[in-house]
Design a protein around this motif. Structure first.
Motif, PDB file in Angstrom:
ATOM      1  N   ILE A  55     108.532  29.092  69.666  1.00  0.00           N
ATOM      2  CA  ILE A  55     108.671  29.903  70.882  1.00  0.00           C
ATOM      3  C   ILE A  55     107.340  30.573  71.222  1.00  0.00           C
ATOM      4  N   SER A  56     106.651  31.082  70.214  1.00  0.00           N
ATOM      5  CA  SER A  56     105.324  31.662  70.460  1.00  0.00           C
ATOM      6  C   SER A  56     104.389  30.621  71.049  1.00  0.00           C
ATOM      7  N   ILE A  57     104.413  29.445  70.469  1.00  0.00           N
ATOM      8  CA  ILE A  57     103.527  28.391  70.960  1.00  0.00           C
ATOM      9  C   ILE A  57     103.886  28.044  72.402  1.00  0.00           C
ATOM     10  N   ARG A  58     105.177  27.916  72.654  1.00  0.00           N
ATOM     11  CA  ARG A  58     105.608  27.554  74.011  1.00  0.00           C
ATOM     12  C   ARG A  58     105.185  28.632  75.006  1.00  0.00           C
ATOM     13  N   ASN A  59     105.428  29.889  74.633  1.00  0.00           N
ATOM     14  CA  ASN A  59     105.036  30.974  75.539  1.00  0.00           C
ATOM     15  C   ASN A  59     103.546  30.966  75.802  1.00  0.00           C
ATOM     16  N   SER A  60     102.787  30.758  74.767  1.00  0.00           N
ATOM     17  CA  SER A  60     101.345  30.872  74.955  1.00  0.00           C
ATOM     18  C   SER A  60     100.781  29.675  75.703  1.00  0.00           C
ATOM     19  N   LEU A  61     101.514  28.581  75.715  1.00  0.00           N
ATOM     20  CA  LEU A  61     100.977  27.375  76.364  1.00  0.00           C
ATOM     21  C   LEU A  61     101.529  27.123  77.751  1.00  0.00           C
ATOM     22  N   ASP A  86     100.708  36.389  70.922  1.00  0.00           N
ATOM     23  CA  ASP A  86     101.568  35.290  70.499  1.00  0.00           C
ATOM     24  C   ASP A  86     100.935  34.485  69.372  1.00  0.00           C
ATOM     25  N   ILE A  87      99.668  34.218  69.568  1.00  0.00           N
ATOM     26  CA  ILE A  87      98.996  33.421  68.539  1.00  0.00           C
ATOM     27  C   ILE A  87      99.012  34.167  67.211  1.00  0.00           C
ATOM     28  N   MET A  88      98.762  35.476  67.312  1.00  0.00           N
ATOM     29  CA  MET A  88      98.768  36.252  66.081  1.00  0.00           C
ATOM     30  C   MET A  88     100.138  36.206  65.426  1.00  0.00           C
ATOM     31  N   ASP A 144     110.058  17.827  73.981  1.00  0.00           N
ATOM     32  CA  ASP A 144     109.397  19.098  74.309  1.00  0.00           C
ATOM     33  C   ASP A 144     108.285  19.399  73.299  1.00  0.00           C
ATOM     34  N   ILE A 145     108.569  19.133  72.034  1.00  0.00           N
ATOM     35  CA  ILE A 145     107.573  19.436  71.002  1.00  0.00           C
ATOM     36  C   ILE A 145     106.354  18.525  71.170  1.00  0.00           C
ATOM     37  N   GLY A 146     106.614  17.264  71.479  1.00  0.00           N
ATOM     38  CA  GLY A 146     105.495  16.364  71.769  1.00  0.00           C
ATOM     39  C   GLY A 146     104.670  16.869  72.940  1.00  0.00           C
ATOM     40  N   ASP A 147     105.362  17.385  73.958  1.00  0.00           N
ATOM     41  CA  ASP A 147     104.655  17.905  75.131  1.00  0.00           C
ATOM     42  C   ASP A 147     103.832  19.148  74.770  1.00  0.00           C
ATOM     43  N   LEU A 148     104.396  20.004  73.889  1.00  0.00           N
ATOM     44  CA  LEU A 148     103.646  21.194  73.471  1.00  0.00           C
ATOM     45  C   LEU A 148     102.348  20.792  72.772  1.00  0.00           C
ATOM     46  N   ILE A 149     102.439  19.776  71.939  1.00  0.00           N
ATOM     47  CA  ILE A 149     101.243  19.312  71.221  1.00  0.00           C
ATOM     48  C   ILE A 149     100.191  18.827  72.222  1.00  0.00           C
ATOM     49  N   ASP A 150     100.651  18.064  73.203  1.00  0.00           N
ATOM     50  CA  ASP A 150      99.691  17.541  74.182  1.00  0.00           C
ATOM     51  C   ASP A 150      99.136  18.648  75.072  1.00  0.00           C
TER      52      ASP A 150
END
Ligand SMILES: *[C@@H]1O[C@H](CO)[C@@H](O)[C@H](O)[C@H]1NC(C)=O
Ligand SMILES: *[C@@H]1O[C@H](CO)[C@@H](O)[C@H](O)[C@H]1NC(C)=O
Ligand SMILES: *[C@@H]1O[C@H](CO)[C@@H](O)[C@H](O)[C@H]1NC(C)=O
Ligand SMILES: *[C@@H]1O[C@H](CO)[C@@H](O)[C@H](O)[C@H]1NC(C)=O
Ligand SMILES: *[C@@H]1O[C@H](CO)[C@@H](O)[C@H](O)[C@H]1NC(C)=O
Ligand SMILES: *[C@@H]1O[C@H](CO)[C@@H](O)[C@H](O)[C@H]1NC(C)=O
Ligand SMILES: *[C@@H]1O[C@H](CO)[C@@H](O)[C@H](O)[C@H]1NC(C)=O
Ligand SMILES: *[C@@H]1O[C@H](CO)[C@@H](O)[C@H](O)[C@H]1NC(C)=O
Ligand SMILES: *[C@@H]1O[C@H](CO)[C@@H](O)[C@H](O)[C@H]1NC(C)=O
Length: 570
Positions: A367-373, A383-385, A320-326
């Motif tokens: 979680i913020s990153i996931r939500n925002s992406l 979220d970014i903030m 999942d983390i790899g997918d978030l990065i991509d």
């Protein structure tokens, strides 16, 4: 953390004496006069001093440096001596370290030692200072603005995409030229002084201070973590007869540091990157530490680690983390998000060193990153903030145990000291360095190679740095010691992999004992292990080493945190 009972057992063996060196000529230029520090909190016993040493021990007439020291004095009589303590950087402040954690070390050794910290040449309150012509950290950051050194490498996956590679290699000439200008700037401003900095001179300073404080015939005790292990490894190999009790923890490969072209180091320090905070990094086990996080998070489940989804496994969260990065890469490229892949990699990497912050910082950030992406809308700025806020919190929390001085000298030192220590490498090209960064990312750390592969990362800039130290220790590294040393490595250390600790201990053979901590983060102090603290305490007080092959587990749970403070040693 340590009961009186434990020390009750240890105390009777105090009569064991150090093996002492044969009479030596003193290099003390003292005496060192201690005074109460001006900024002491009420009741604090910390003392401050300054001490002049020659810039060049071989030619004292050239000039001097004035070293700032701090000390937590032992309340005991008799005492066992002085422990010199130093941690990260290069560029970390030893005087600050003592103010922060020396009382912990002092207590760990049951108050039997004075604990002394100092600012190395060029750094913090020691003068002269390393400035390379910059007035401020902001100015230094501006100098690298718009270069890959500042921006990092934006890449999909593990950096195999042709267009990413092409874009990266198109920055080669710019990088080459800014690194040359950086070197010139350093010489123009501090050229006559630079060659007297570096780890070898710092080791001579330790011996000189020890000669003043304990006398030239007494053993030198030292406790170094992270870059402090380079100092420790040099110390025991340069002055084997002076070695008393020496602990090195979170080990940098000092052999490679001293003898190989720096770009081959397994350590890379992005300078100016990630809000221009300097990160000290060694890449080898960064992905191992991430795997540690995803495994523990999956085991804890959604109730205790909210990044875990129902039914998730460690492997699926890792994916999942790899997918978030991509996803961040794709959305950033499409102009849908300000959050880039390198931002995500950097946020994660910056927290891996400190597992005790995973629950409060890494999980909400992810979680913020996931939500925002994941939502097919434009990125949620809130979220970014909150992620950026989390990142700031991560930085604050990182001040222990791996304080990296935010000052200009500290930022510069990380790009300069390794070059001064380094062998000449005139035939190394920036192209070779770039190729190595690609190789590391593709094969060693697919997640974080881009973060730490950023090339002013000292170890990546040294081929173009125009100065080397007048004296550079290059080994041998297999000294025979009458008093063996304690070497400690953490299983999943994202900055100093365990293999470094093993390498240094193996080279010393019977002159070293190796302890592995079965935990994550940078140095054994990243998580509380009563077992490790017990081994250190026993060694400092009695000289007894752990059994061969001993592994210490950690006493800390991370999801949910069981509340053991990192400062348990204090
Ligand atoms: C020394 O380091 C401390 C802690 O990082 C910092 O607050 C202070 O400003 C530094 N002092 C100097 C003179 O660089
Ligand atoms: C870096 O450059 C950008 C764009 O030119 C500018 O907005 C920013 O202020 C600069 N940052 C620094 C630290 O100079
Ligand atoms: C980089 O510089 C070299 C030598 O000056 C030149 O041959 C090459 O074309 C330049 N590459 C780029 C991408 O500008
Ligand atoms: C380095 O340069 C700065 C700025 O010019 C100066 O303040 C400092 O004293 C210099 N250090 C040495 C050792 O020359
Ligand atoms: C969460 O952790 C607590 C404390 O260890 C434990 O009692 C509880 O069972 C855990 N919850 C789940 C759903 O595993
Ligand atoms: C994205 O969707 C999730 C679940 O539907 C929601 O919790 C989250 O707040 C959303 N985030 C944004 C940025 O819209
Ligand atoms: C953005 O994120 C914040 C915090 O997670 C949330 O409160 C808010 O509802 C989100 N906004 C949108 C438009 O989803
Ligand atoms: C640099 O030159 C030396 C001596 O000629 C050689 O041994 C070494 O392999 C070269 N290094 C690189 C990186 O090409
Ligand atoms: C890197 O990515 C390529 C292409 O996706 C893949 O074949 C390879 O296994 C990856 N390597 C690593 C170490 O993850």
């Amino acid at each position: 953390m340590f009961s009186k009972r434990l020390f009750g057992i240890l105390l009777p063996v105090l009569s064991i004496n150090f093996v002492t060196a044969s009479p030596t000529r003193s290099t003390c230029f003292g005496p060192i006069h201690w005074e109460e520090c001006q900024d002491n909190a009420p009741g604090s016993t910390i003392q401050c001093a300054s001490y002049r040493v020659p810039l060049d021990y071989a030619r004292p007439e050239i000039g001097s440096a004035t070293i700032a020291l701090t000390r937590v004095p032992s309340p005991m009589t008799p005492r066992l001596g002085t422990i010199f303590q130093f941690q990260g950087g290069p560029g970390g402040s030893g005087t600050q370290l003592v103010k922060e954690i020396a009382s912990g070390v002092a207590r760990l050794a049951d108050g039997l030692y004075d604990v002394v910290g100092w600012d190395p040449r060029g750094i913090n309150q020691t003068s002269p200072k390393l400035t390379c012509g910059f007035q401020s950290l902001e100015e230094q950051q501006g100098f690298f603005n718009g270069t890959i050194i500042n921006d990092g490498i934006e890449a999909h996956g593990n950096f195999t995409d042709e267009s990413d590679l092409h874009r990266f290699f198109s920055t080669l000439n710019q990088t080459d030229s800014i690194l040359r200008r950086f070197g010139q700037k350093c010489i123009e401003d501090n050229g006559s002084f630079l060659k007297y900095l570096g780890t070898t001179a710092v080791v001579r300073d330790i011996v000189s201070m020890a000669d003043c404080l304990e006398g030239p015939d007494n053993p030198i005790n030292y406790y170094g973590i992270s870059y402090g292990t380079v100092i420790g490894t040099y110390l025991v190999n340069m002055f084997p007869k002076r070695v008393g009790r020496v602990v090195i923890d979170g080990v940098v490969d000092a052999v490679t540091w001293a003898t190989e072209p720096t770009y081959k180091e397994t350590i890379h320090f992005p300078l100016g990157f990630l809000n221009n905070r300097v990160i000290l990094a060694v890449i080898h086990d960064a992905d191992v530490a991430l795997k540690g996080f995803t495994d523990l998070c999956a085991q804890a489940g959604p109730a205790n680690c909210s990044f875990a989804t129902p039914g998730a496994t460690g492997a699926s969260l890792f994916q999942d983390i790899g997918d978030l990065i991509d996803t961040a890469y794709d959305r950033h490229k499409a102009g849908l998000s300000t959050l880039s892949a390198i931002d995500v990699r950097a946020v994660i990497y910056s927290t891996l060193s400190n597992p005790t912050t995973w629950d409060q910082v890494l999980v909400p950030s992810l979680i913020s990153i996931r939500n925002s992406l994941t939502n097919q809308s434009t990125t949620n700025i809130t979220d970014i903030m909150s992620m950026k806020k989390a990142l700031t919190l991560a930085k604050l929390m990182q001040t222990r145990p791996s304080t990296i001085d935010p000052s200009l000298q500290a930022a510069l030192a990380i790009g300069v000291i390794p070059c001064l220590d380094s062998i000449d490498q005139g035939n190394v090209t920036t192209k070779q360095v770039y190729d190595e960064m690609v190789r590391i990312t593709q094969t060693i750390s697919p997640f974080f190679g881009e973060v730490i592969g950023t090339p002013l990362t000292l170890l990546f800039n040294c081929h173009l740095f125009p100065v080397r130290a007048v004296e550079r220790f290059t080994g041998p590294f297999n000294a025979k010691l009458e008093n063996p040393i304690l070497v400690i490595g953490n299983k999943g250390d994202p900055k100093t992999p365990f293999q470094n600790a093993k390498k240094i201990a193996d080279m010393l053979g019977p002159s070293a004992g190796l302890l592995e901590q079965d935990g994550f983060g940078h140095t054994s102090l990243a998580e509380v292990s009563e077992c490790t603290l017990g081994v250190i305490a026993t060694y400092l007080v009695t000289g007894q080493l752990p059994e061969s092959g001993q592994v210490c587990s950690v006493s800390q749970t991370l999801f949910p945190p069981n509340g053991l403070p990192l400062a348990a040693a204090s």
